[in-house]
Design a protein around this motif. Structure first.
Motif, PDB file in Angstrom:
ATOM      1  N   VAL A 106      41.266 107.753 -31.508  1.00  0.00           N
ATOM      2  CA  VAL A 106      40.614 106.595 -32.004  1.00  0.00           C
ATOM      3  C   VAL A 106      41.308 105.808 -32.890  1.00  0.00           C
ATOM      4  O   VAL A 106      42.438 106.092 -33.388  1.00  0.00           O
ATOM      5  CB  VAL A 106      39.259 107.391 -32.940  1.00  0.00           C
ATOM      6  N   ALA A 107      40.630 104.664 -33.092  1.00  0.00           N
ATOM      7  CA  ALA A 107      41.081 103.631 -34.257  1.00  0.00           C
ATOM      8  C   ALA A 107      40.096 103.685 -35.150  1.00  0.00           C
ATOM      9  O   ALA A 107      38.932 103.547 -35.066  1.00  0.00           O
ATOM     10  CB  ALA A 107      41.232 102.248 -33.462  1.00  0.00           C
ATOM     11  N   PRO A 108      40.481 103.620 -36.386  1.00  0.00           N
ATOM     12  CA  PRO A 108      39.507 103.429 -37.592  1.00  0.00           C
ATOM     13  C   PRO A 108      38.526 102.321 -37.596  1.00  0.00           C
ATOM     14  O   PRO A 108      39.086 101.189 -37.407  1.00  0.00           O
ATOM     15  CB  PRO A 108      40.364 103.707 -38.812  1.00  0.00           C
ATOM     16  N   HIS A 109      37.323 102.230 -37.679  1.00  0.00           N
ATOM     17  CA  HIS A 109      36.429 101.204 -37.927  1.00  0.00           C
ATOM     18  C   HIS A 109      36.810 100.391 -38.826  1.00  0.00           C
ATOM     19  O   HIS A 109      36.782  99.102 -38.942  1.00  0.00           O
ATOM     20  CB  HIS A 109      34.919 101.676 -37.954  1.00  0.00           C
ATOM     21  N   THR A 110      37.367 100.827 -40.057  1.00  0.00           N
ATOM     22  CA  THR A 110      37.901 100.116 -41.063  1.00  0.00           C
ATOM     23  C   THR A 110      38.965 100.631 -41.753  1.00  0.00           C
ATOM     24  O   THR A 110      38.964 102.019 -41.752  1.00  0.00           O
ATOM     25  CB  THR A 110      36.777  99.668 -41.992  1.00  0.00           C
ATOM     26  N   ARG A 111      39.666 100.287 -42.546  1.00  0.00           N
ATOM     27  CA  ARG A 111      40.853 100.777 -43.406  1.00  0.00           C
ATOM     28  C   ARG A 111      40.545 100.301 -44.792  1.00  0.00           C
ATOM     29  O   ARG A 111      41.120 100.829 -45.664  1.00  0.00           O
ATOM     30  CB  ARG A 111      42.307 100.358 -43.190  1.00  0.00           C
ATOM     31  N   CYS A 135      35.071 103.871 -47.146  1.00  0.00           N
ATOM     32  CA  CYS A 135      34.001 104.469 -46.427  1.00  0.00           C
ATOM     33  C   CYS A 135      33.253 103.570 -45.897  1.00  0.00           C
ATOM     34  O   CYS A 135      32.593 102.585 -46.616  1.00  0.00           O
ATOM     35  CB  CYS A 135      33.287 105.568 -47.345  1.00  0.00           C
ATOM     36  N   GLU A 136      32.944 103.228 -44.550  1.00  0.00           N
ATOM     37  CA  GLU A 136      32.104 102.155 -44.143  1.00  0.00           C
ATOM     38  C   GLU A 136      30.736 102.197 -44.558  1.00  0.00           C
ATOM     39  O   GLU A 136      30.150 101.168 -44.733  1.00  0.00           O
ATOM     40  CB  GLU A 136      32.284 102.062 -42.489  1.00  0.00           C
ATOM     41  N   THR A 178      35.908 111.741 -33.063  1.00  0.00           N
ATOM     42  CA  THR A 178      35.236 111.226 -31.624  1.00  0.00           C
ATOM     43  C   THR A 178      35.104 109.750 -31.668  1.00  0.00           C
ATOM     44  O   THR A 178      35.457 109.431 -30.280  1.00  0.00           O
ATOM     45  CB  THR A 178      34.140 112.061 -31.836  1.00  0.00           C
ATOM     46  N   CYS A 179      34.840 109.043 -32.660  1.00  0.00           N
ATOM     47  CA  CYS A 179      34.543 107.731 -32.741  1.00  0.00           C
ATOM     48  C   CYS A 179      35.274 106.684 -33.382  1.00  0.00           C
ATOM     49  O   CYS A 179      35.237 105.439 -33.312  1.00  0.00           O
ATOM     50  CB  CYS A 179      32.937 107.540 -32.558  1.00  0.00           C
ATOM     51  N   GLY A 180      36.039 107.185 -34.501  1.00  0.00           N
ATOM     52  CA  GLY A 180      36.643 106.306 -35.415  1.00  0.00           C
ATOM     53  C   GLY A 180      35.718 105.976 -36.747  1.00  0.00           C
ATOM     54  O   GLY A 180      36.373 105.285 -37.687  1.00  0.00           O
ATOM     55  N   HIS A 181      34.718 106.609 -36.958  1.00  0.00           N
ATOM     56  CA  HIS A 181      34.119 106.388 -37.981  1.00  0.00           C
ATOM     57  C   HIS A 181      34.778 106.963 -39.271  1.00  0.00           C
ATOM     58  O   HIS A 181      35.314 107.762 -39.340  1.00  0.00           O
ATOM     59  CB  HIS A 181      32.549 107.136 -38.008  1.00  0.00           C
ATOM     60  N   VAL A 182      34.849 106.002 -40.327  1.00  0.00           N
ATOM     61  CA  VAL A 182      35.538 106.259 -41.648  1.00  0.00           C
ATOM     62  C   VAL A 182      34.509 106.665 -42.749  1.00  0.00           C
ATOM     63  O   VAL A 182      33.384 105.771 -42.968  1.00  0.00           O
ATOM     64  CB  VAL A 182      36.355 105.124 -42.076  1.00  0.00           C
ATOM     65  N   GLY A 183      34.356 107.871 -43.235  1.00  0.00           N
ATOM     66  CA  GLY A 183      33.413 108.274 -43.931  1.00  0.00           C
ATOM     67  C   GLY A 183      33.892 109.021 -45.157  1.00  0.00           C
ATOM     68  O   GLY A 183      34.985 109.292 -45.336  1.00  0.00           O
ATOM     69  N   CYS A 184      33.285 109.190 -46.356  1.00  0.00           N
ATOM     70  CA  CYS A 184      33.528 109.839 -47.480  1.00  0.00           C
ATOM     71  C   CYS A 184      33.402 111.285 -47.589  1.00  0.00           C
ATOM     72  O   CYS A 184      32.464 112.000 -46.705  1.00  0.00           O
ATOM     73  CB  CYS A 184      32.985 109.242 -48.601  1.00  0.00           C
ATOM     74  N   CYS A 185      34.303 112.001 -48.276  1.00  0.00           N
ATOM     75  CA  CYS A 185      34.037 113.428 -48.290  1.00  0.00           C
ATOM     76  C   CYS A 185      32.910 114.064 -49.125  1.00  0.00           C
ATOM     77  O   CYS A 185      32.202 113.523 -49.639  1.00  0.00           O
ATOM     78  CB  CYS A 185      35.551 113.794 -49.000  1.00  0.00           C
ATOM     79  N   HIS A 211      27.797 110.580 -51.594  1.00  0.00           N
ATOM     80  CA  HIS A 211      26.573 110.450 -50.388  1.00  0.00           C
ATOM     81  C   HIS A 211      27.290 111.313 -49.140  1.00  0.00           C
ATOM     82  O   HIS A 211      26.684 111.291 -48.126  1.00  0.00           O
ATOM     83  CB  HIS A 211      26.571 109.073 -49.902  1.00  0.00           C
ATOM     84  N   ARG A 212      28.505 111.891 -49.277  1.00  0.00           N
ATOM     85  CA  ARG A 212      29.162 112.764 -48.202  1.00  0.00           C
ATOM     86  C   ARG A 212      28.653 112.070 -46.639  1.00  0.00           C
ATOM     87  O   ARG A 212      28.142 112.720 -46.183  1.00  0.00           O
ATOM     88  CB  ARG A 212      28.433 114.157 -48.443  1.00  0.00           C
ATOM     89  N   HIS A 213      29.417 111.041 -46.630  1.00  0.00           N
ATOM     90  CA  HIS A 213      29.041 110.053 -45.234  1.00  0.00           C
ATOM     91  C   HIS A 213      29.630 110.683 -44.140  1.00  0.00           C
ATOM     92  O   HIS A 213      29.139 110.692 -43.035  1.00  0.00           O
ATOM     93  CB  HIS A 213      29.068 108.566 -45.279  1.00  0.00           C
ATOM     94  N   ALA A 214      30.696 111.393 -44.521  1.00  0.00           N
ATOM     95  CA  ALA A 214      31.390 112.046 -43.167  1.00  0.00           C
ATOM     96  C   ALA A 214      30.681 113.152 -42.490  1.00  0.00           C
ATOM     97  O   ALA A 214      30.419 113.311 -41.397  1.00  0.00           O
ATOM     98  CB  ALA A 214      32.942 112.495 -43.720  1.00  0.00           C
TER      99      ALA A 214
END
Length: 87
Positions: free
Chosen positions: A15-20, A23-24, A41-48, A53-56
């Motif tokens: 995967v390539a990260p959607h953003t650097r 958290c998107e 699986t898809c490159g989504h960047v989320g927070c821990c 918000h625990r987006h990951a």
């Protein structure tokens, strides 16, 4: 005791990260985050889970993408949200 290999590793893809930039989802709503996780699986960047918000974790549950990797500099570990363990 050694655990058997995590069956969810079959969902890991190159995967390539959607953003650097962070958290998107937090970037979209203007929220702060603590640490970042990359969906393998898809490159989504989320927070821990220590972030508000625990987006990951939310992404993993909503999309059935269970394996994340730390997106923090110098860290190289993976986590399975389904099995709640390192992979």
């Amino acid at each position: 005791m050694t655990l058997p290999p995590d069956p969810h590793l079959a969902l890991v893809r190159p995967v390539a990260p959607h953003t650097r930039a962070g958290c998107e989802d937090c970037l979209r709503i203007g929220s702060a985050w603590v640490h970042l996780r990359l969906c393998l699986t898809c490159g989504h960047v989320g927070c821990c889970d220590s972030s508000p918000h625990r987006h990951a974790r939310a992404h993993a549950g909503a999309q059935a993408h269970p394996i994340v990797e730390s997106f923090e500099p110098g860290e190289s570990w993976r986590w399975c949200f389904v099995d709640e363990r390192m992979t």
